[in-house]
Write an enzyme that holds these catalytic residues in place. Structure first.
Site, PDB file in Angstrom:
ATOM      1  N   HIS A  33       0.856  -1.183   0.000  1.00  0.00           N
ATOM      2  CA  HIS A  33       0.000   0.000   0.000  1.00  0.00           C
ATOM      3  C   HIS A  33       0.895   1.236   0.000  1.00  0.00           C
ATOM      4  CE1 HIS A  33       1.033   0.206   4.248  1.00  0.00           C
ATOM      5  NE2 HIS A  33       0.465  -0.967   4.468  1.00  0.00           N
ATOM      6  N   HIS A  36       3.945   1.276   2.317  1.00  0.00           N
ATOM      7  CA  HIS A  36       5.104   0.554   1.790  1.00  0.00           C
ATOM      8  C   HIS A  36       5.801   1.358   0.693  1.00  0.00           C
ATOM      9  CE1 HIS A  36       2.609  -3.083   3.072  1.00  0.00           C
ATOM     10  NE2 HIS A  36       3.721  -3.213   3.775  1.00  0.00           N
ATOM     11  N   GLU A 148       7.044   3.228  11.300  1.00  0.00           N
ATOM     12  CA  GLU A 148       6.873   3.447  12.738  1.00  0.00           C
ATOM     13  C   GLU A 148       5.491   3.031  13.244  1.00  0.00           C
ATOM     14  OE1 GLU A 148       7.970   7.525  13.345  1.00  0.00           O
ATOM     15  OE2 GLU A 148      10.122   7.055  13.328  1.00  0.00           O
ATOM     16  N   LYS A 149       4.586   2.628  12.328  1.00  0.00           N
ATOM     17  CA  LYS A 149       3.308   2.093  12.820  1.00  0.00           C
ATOM     18  C   LYS A 149       3.561   0.877  13.702  1.00  0.00           C
ATOM     19  CE  LYS A 149       0.542  -0.237  10.083  1.00  0.00           C
ATOM     20  NZ  LYS A 149       0.323  -1.540  10.784  1.00  0.00           N
ATOM     21  N   MET A 184      -2.418   3.214   7.464  1.00  0.00           N
ATOM     22  CA  MET A 184      -2.414   2.247   6.376  1.00  0.00           C
ATOM     23  C   MET A 184      -1.878   0.909   6.849  1.00  0.00           C
ATOM     24  SD  MET A 184      -1.396   4.338   2.952  1.00  0.00           S
ATOM     25  CE  MET A 184      -2.512   5.622   2.346  1.00  0.00           C
ATOM     26  N   SER A 186      -1.946  -3.507   5.463  1.00  0.00           N
ATOM     27  CA  SER A 186      -2.429  -4.532   4.530  1.00  0.00           C
ATOM     28  C   SER A 186      -3.710  -5.172   5.042  1.00  0.00           C
ATOM     29  CB  SER A 186      -1.349  -5.596   4.312  1.00  0.00           C
ATOM     30  OG  SER A 186      -0.184  -5.026   3.749  1.00  0.00           O
TER      31      SER A 186
END
Length: 278
Positions: A33, A36, A148-149, A184, A186
């Protein structure tokens, strides 16, 4: 763009490069997404050659988790990779390529995995560290980029990288969000329209925490409020305030702290976070 399927092909390509060639690397599980793609674009600026890996790593999934449901779209991923200037896509299709002798050897970072996702997903970070260590040995990057998510994952990989003297550097990149604030992921593709709308409660709750912090609140309980109510009808896995360095729970913010959350919406587990810096 070269697509390679085996470790020997990956090693041969890496060995063919001159010593002055700088390699940037973005490891993923695919279904790319915009988050990435932001990593790939940033990595393109950091290396003479850019490597992407796509591998849904089975050892980081628990027995009751969504390995089979994890979304896959290799053709679409490779098209996006080409647009981002990827030189090599390492896409092993058989887990035995990376685990040729089974799962006898593990890499584990102790201490940083006691809380947050480490507590609710036992063995998850052992699987992450093991596969990233394997990939690092194959690609030998000068820089590897991570989002960093997955803040806890990034902290653990930084510690592994330092402790094992892996060379190169681990680079963390900011969370990329949808226009409405949802981080965001996947896994967002598994959300029904109703669950997708409900999941926006995560971003709203984090914004409320930041607002209370900006207003001068420093006590953890007051900052967090009532996450169960704020995230309803989502089911909260955890909503915590931890030290941003050692990931241990804190009762107040005296130095940078991580407010992290994991919650289920329509059966899909989502994570997000924000860092509070006094």
């Amino acid at each position: 763009m070269l697509v390679v399927r085996t470790c020997s092909e990956m090693q041969a390509w890496r060995a063919s490069l001159g010593p002055a060639t700088r390699v940037a690397f973005v490891p993923t599980m695919g279904y790319l997404h915009d988050g990435h793609l932001s990593l790939l674009r940033a990595a393109r600026q950091r290396g003479d050659r850019l490597v992407l890996s796509i591998f849904v790593n089975p050892t980081q999934f628990g027995p009751s988790e969504d390995l089979a449901r994890y979304p896959r779209d290799e053709a679409g991923d490779l098209a996006k990779a080409r647009e981002c200037g990827v030189d090599v896509a390492f896409c092993p299709t058989d887990p035995r390529e990376l685990y040729p002798h089974g799962t006898n050897t593990w890499v584990e970072v102790q201490g940083l995995d006691q809380h947050l996702c480490g507590a609710s997903r036992p063995g998850h970070f052992r699987g992450v560290c093991t596969v990233v260590a394997k990939l690092w040995g194959l690609v030998r990057p000068d820089a590897a980029l991570f989002g960093e998510k997955d803040f806890q994952q990034l902290a653990i990989l930084r510690r592994m990288h330092a402790d094992l003297f892996l060379g190169g550097e681990v680079v963390g990149m900011p969370i990329v969000r949808e226009a409405d604030g949802l981080a965001m992921s996947s896994r967002n593709t598994n959300l029904s329209p109703e669950a997708r709308a409900q999941a926006l409660a995560i971003a709203r709750w984090l914004a409320e925490v930041r607002s209370r912090f900006a207003a001068g609140e420093r006590e953890a309980a007051a900052l967090l409020g009532d996450p169960g109510a704020a995230l309803a009808p989502g089911r909260v896995d955890y909503a915590s305030l931890v030290d941003a360095a050692d990931l241990q729970p804190v009762t107040g913010v005296e130095r940078p702290a991580l407010c992290a959350v994991a919650a289920f919406f329509g059966g899909v587990r989502l994570i997000d976070n924000t860092v509070l810096r006094p």
